[in-house]
Design a protein around this motif. Structure first.
Motif, mmCIF file in Angstrom:
data_model
loop_
_atom_site.group_PDB
_atom_site.id
_atom_site.type_symbol
_atom_site.label_atom_id
_atom_site.label_comp_id
_atom_site.label_asym_id
_atom_site.label_seq_id
_atom_site.Cartn_x
_atom_site.Cartn_y
_atom_site.Cartn_z
ATOM 1 N N PRO A 174 31.105 40.297 35.658
ATOM 2 C CA PRO A 174 31.594 39.444 36.478
ATOM 3 C C PRO A 174 31.630 39.319 38.162
ATOM 4 C CG PRO A 174 33.228 39.890 35.292
ATOM 5 C CD PRO A 174 31.958 40.711 34.849
ATOM 6 N N PRO A 175 31.456 38.528 39.008
ATOM 7 C CA PRO A 175 31.385 38.699 40.464
ATOM 8 C C PRO A 175 32.912 39.188 40.805
ATOM 9 C CG PRO A 175 31.436 36.525 39.832
ATOM 10 C CD PRO A 175 31.376 36.981 38.384
ATOM 11 N N VAL A 176 32.989 40.049 41.918
ATOM 12 C CA VAL A 176 34.328 40.414 42.662
ATOM 13 C C VAL A 176 35.019 39.406 42.913
ATOM 14 C CG1 VAL A 176 35.257 41.765 44.271
ATOM 15 C CG2 VAL A 176 33.037 42.570 43.157
ATOM 16 N N GLY A 232 37.763 44.038 31.486
ATOM 17 C CA GLY A 232 36.894 43.103 32.025
ATOM 18 C C GLY A 232 37.456 42.442 33.502
ATOM 19 N N LYS A 233 37.896 43.202 34.246
ATOM 20 C CA LYS A 233 38.468 42.793 35.427
ATOM 21 C C LYS A 233 38.042 44.030 36.431
ATOM 22 C CE LYS A 233 42.550 40.729 33.616
ATOM 23 N NZ LYS A 233 43.938 40.342 33.525
ATOM 24 N N TRP A 234 38.157 43.366 37.966
ATOM 25 C CA TRP A 234 37.866 44.107 38.869
ATOM 26 C C TRP A 234 39.362 44.555 39.708
ATOM 27 C CZ3 TRP A 234 33.465 46.064 40.742
ATOM 28 C CH2 TRP A 234 32.365 45.568 40.565
ATOM 29 N N VAL A 235 39.297 45.780 40.030
ATOM 30 C CA VAL A 235 40.497 46.145 41.033
ATOM 31 C C VAL A 235 39.995 46.549 42.281
ATOM 32 C CG1 VAL A 235 42.197 46.492 39.033
ATOM 33 C CG2 VAL A 235 40.751 48.456 40.006
ATOM 34 N N SER A 236 40.756 46.516 43.316
ATOM 35 C CA SER A 236 40.365 46.965 44.882
ATOM 36 C C SER A 236 41.504 48.188 45.070
ATOM 37 C CB SER A 236 40.530 45.822 45.667
ATOM 38 O OG SER A 236 40.298 46.434 46.993
ATOM 39 N N ILE A 237 40.679 49.164 45.401
ATOM 40 C CA ILE A 237 41.407 50.378 45.973
ATOM 41 C C ILE A 237 41.731 50.170 47.401
ATOM 42 C CG2 ILE A 237 41.378 52.833 45.921
ATOM 43 C CD1 ILE A 237 41.434 51.777 43.213
ATOM 44 N N GLN A 238 42.729 50.876 48.038
ATOM 45 C CA GLN A 238 43.024 50.847 49.556
ATOM 46 C C GLN A 238 41.794 51.244 50.270
ATOM 47 O OE1 GLN A 238 46.330 53.288 50.288
ATOM 48 N NE2 GLN A 238 46.519 52.589 52.709
ATOM 49 N N HIS A 239 41.677 50.307 51.417
ATOM 50 C CA HIS A 239 40.672 50.745 52.496
ATOM 51 C C HIS A 239 40.923 51.896 53.148
ATOM 52 C CE1 HIS A 239 39.779 46.111 52.327
ATOM 53 N NE2 HIS A 239 39.831 46.771 50.999
#
Length: 426
Positions: A174-176, A232-239
């Motif tokens: 799935p897309p971000v 089935g999910k995306w997670v974002s890491i700190q920039h």
């Protein structure tokens, strides 16, 4: 004269039977007809190659019963590194004889669909990474085609699929989500690079699961997004900011200098930033970036990042019949000098012009062209043979895989088990 002892006369029928001799040794125990499954499993796990295991599993029903469960496959994979079967670019190039994997590689090439015709709109995808027989593709426009990594680079989020060419199955990722993507889309997004996360060391892990890491390079920061097939999910890491880098480094990052050649060591993905003597490292345990200085005049095209002991990172530079090796401490808890230490390893390398065109945790994919070829002053119109080798990093064993007239700039090592040991992986 014969020294044979005389034969005693046969006993008389009227003689009483002899009394049993209590001092006689006991009769040997009868051999077991079959081994318990747990012992048989330990024996089969120690077969050195997957081809031997495949032959053993077809020899009898009891062997097949032990080998069939996926738990056995997970244990076997944890004990034996997957064989090199070839490499993947626009096509699959199976290892050629006399490479030891040639028979298995040819069987794989015939059994699998490396045209990826089972994908939706197969001409619109470009291979970005290969791990454990799976291939990660990103979407590209029809005009760009599929094959070379440079054609697949993107400054926007693109669709991704993970597929198994042997079982002809795929999963479209799935897309971000927009709320995660918005955090970088307005920061001068320069490059979107997806690749597989390292395999889990836990033998109990579900082998059908996988993770995809996406490194997003912006004008002044690097971001990481992770997709897990388990959730089935995306997670974002700190920039992470790149403010410490000079404008020249940022410009080189924009030009993607060296970013198409990814290495892996000590749980870190590494990118050699050519012409600026820098190394960009992503620690997959903490999901943090680090930039360290390389030795001066490092040749990025012939430089590999390798493990050099606990807390030590090494650089292997492929030269003319020699291997230049550099190592240094890079983790704070390790003891020793933090300067690069240099040594030269004599190695019977052919007199070739070498270039690293692919790498994973255990092997390098090398392209070699003989320096004996009459490059200049030759009236011959024939193109030289270009040879492709797998170099095992621990033993420095060099094995020729393929000979071609085509000069490939980048390819993905393809490693996995023979078809008989490859259950559907997705």
């Amino acid at each position: 004269m014969s020294s044979q002892l005389p034969t005693p006369p046969p006993p008389d029928a009227d003689d009483p039977p002899c009394a049993p001799n209590s001092d006689a040794p006991p009769s040997p125990p009868q051999l077991q007809v079959s081994l318990p499954d747990d012992i048989l499993e330990e024996i089969l796990l120690r077969l050195s190659t997957a081809a031997d295991l495949a032959r053993a599993s077809t020899s009898c029903t009891s062997f097949r019963h032990v080998v069939a469960p996926r738990s056995f496959a997970r244990r076997y994979r944890s004990l034996h590194k997957a064989p090199v079967l070839g490499f993947l670019r626009a096509d699959f190039y199976a290892a050629q004889s006399p490479h030891p994997s040639a028979p298995v590689a040819n069987a794989l090439a015939q059994a699998a669909d490396f045209a990826f015709s089972f994908l939706p709109n197969p001409a619109c995808w470009s291979a970005r990474d290969v791990r454990d027989g799976r291939v990660l593709f990103s979407a590209v426009s029809v005009s760009e085609g599929r094959g070379d990594f440079i054609d697949a680079t993107s400054n926007t989020f693109v669709d991704l699929v993970v597929c198994d060419p042997l079982s002809r199955r795929y999963i479209q990722i799935p897309p971000v989500p927009e709320d995660l993507a918005d955090s970088v889309q307005h920061c001068g997004m320069l490059d979107f690079e997806p690749f597989f996360a390292p395999a889990s060391d836990d033998v109990r892990a579900d082998e059908s699961s996988f993770k995809v890491i996406c490194k997003v390079l912006c004008e002044n920061k690097v971001a990481v997004f992770i997709f897990s097939s388990h959730t089935g999910k995306w997670v974002s890491i700190q920039h992470h900011g790149l403010g410490a880098l000079s404008n020249e480094v940022v410009d080189a990052l924009y030009a993607r200098c060296g970013l198409h050649r990814r290495h892996y060591a000590h749980g870190c993905f590494c990118w050699v930033l050519e012409w600026m003597d820098k190394l960009l490292m992503l620690d997959t345990r903490e999901m943090k970036f680090t930039i360290i200085d390389l030795p001066p005049n490092s040749h990025g095209g012939r430089l590999a990042i390798v493990e050099a002991g606990e807390g030590m990172i090494g650089l292997l530079n492929i030269g003319m019949r020699t291997l230049d090796f550099y190592c240094k401490v890079w983790r704070n808890k390790s003891k020793g000098t933090k300067e690069w230490q240099h040594s030269t390893i004599n190695h019977p390398l052919p007199n070739y012009h070498w270039c690293i065109i692919g790498a994973d945790e255990e092997y390098l994919l090398l392209r070699g062209i003989s320096l004996d070829w009459p490059w200049f002053g030759s009236s011959s119109q024939q193109r030289p043979d270009i040879e492709y080798f797998a170099l095992e990093l621990k033993t420095l064993l060099l094995e020729r895989m393929y000979v071609s007239k085509n000069k490939m700039m980048h390819a993905h090592l393809y490693r996995g088990f023979p078809p008989l040991l490859s259950p559907p992986s997705i």
